[in-house]
Write a protein that holds these residues in place. Sequence first.
Motif: not given
Length: 445
Positions: A12-21
């Motif tokens: 999900s968008e949240v998972e992608r942002l979390d993984k990156k930042y």
Amino acid sequence: MAEEPPLSEERSEVERLDKKYVFGTWSFQSEVDPTEVVGGEGVRFTDGSGDEFIDFSGQLMCSNLGHSADAVADAIAKQAQEGAYFAPGFATEARARLGEKLAEVTPGTLSKTFFSTSGTEAVEAAIKIARMYTGKQKIVSRYRSYHGATAGSISVTGDPRRLKAEPGIPGAIKAPDPYAYGSTLDPMESLEYIDEMLMLEGDTVAAILVEPIVGSNGILVPPEEYLPRLKEIAHDHGALLICDEVMAGFGRTGEWFGCDVFDVTPDIMTMAKGLSGAYAPLGATIVTPEIADHFEDELFCHGHTYAGHPVACAAGLAAVETYQEENLIDHASEVGDSLGDRLEELADAHPSVGDTRGVGLFRGIELTRDPDERVPFGEREDKISTGSTVVDDVAAAAADEGVYVANMINTLIIAPPLPITEPDIDEAVAALDTALEVSDAAMDR
Ligand code: PLP
């Protein structure tokens, strides 16, 4: 910066942002792959795909009130609106009344509290208080223990999580544990070893620091006589007894605190997690009047900007009142007994269950690949990440069945929110029954 790993399209968008930042805790960053969560209700929470889980470990053994304690949420909102923050030099009603409440629910004469924001800070304060009070430096703790991640608390932690932080603070000495299932030392013999250790250290030990019932290192419950004798040993050698109640406290064991199970009052007690039901970051270190009085004339050289944060204290006060008003401690004791029976049934049904143990709603299932020799499933290669991959696989299989369960060092850790009901327990145990087929299949045959 390392090249960004390919992202699965399913994230999900949240998972992608979390993984990156976001830096993940206690992990190789390449392995961090968090699941989005969107909310919780009672003893259940929901992930980003809408799947619901029974929270059989209370997240990190801290969501003692479950995910919809409205009284706590309301107290947080009220305090944030009326005055979110005042410096620790000011007295707020929330902090004063929580201090009074902790003096009421903790055993013996424990009555004066230093507030902080986490378990690790509560332990750091305990170490400093013990050192300043006794004028001695050494802290004896045990190998199978976890006390936090900051410099002092990781140094007194015994499990492999300490290894990357070593040598740590001077004077942190480790002793053996009361681990009847997995140690060659009988629990009471391990105590006599500690007695001898303190004798050999001379008059240089400030405190013995223990979890009265060991949490993340496998839910180790000592024999009834262990903690009273440990206190005696500490005092015989001029040392204090510190009980770390960060995980065992606030009803988890069916008593207010782990040390209440053994009728022992420590000289210093640390708390966090269940103190606010995990609704706000809050830690606390409570001491006896003798220790508090010492600091009338010695500078208490310690503090944090957020010590006694009004919003966190309001959450803590509402949480403790909720335990009392909803009679959650007695409830935990009652449903905890049937949870224990259900886990024994699992042990009978699954050869890979070596041992089940615990009290109240604080229980562990230790896995083995060879029950006769009590051999654990293999360690990870790096030896620092705790636990075997088999116990991870069992937890993943439980998640597939709709139950979230934490695991560490070959043990599934069961510590659900206190309001859990018998039907919830039945549902979760049925899921574990299926999940344990994974470890049965991985045994030596
Ligand atoms: N002490 C015990 C017994 C714990 O279980 C923990 C955390 O799991 C800590 C201290 C550290 O607490 P925190 O993670 O809030 O710093």
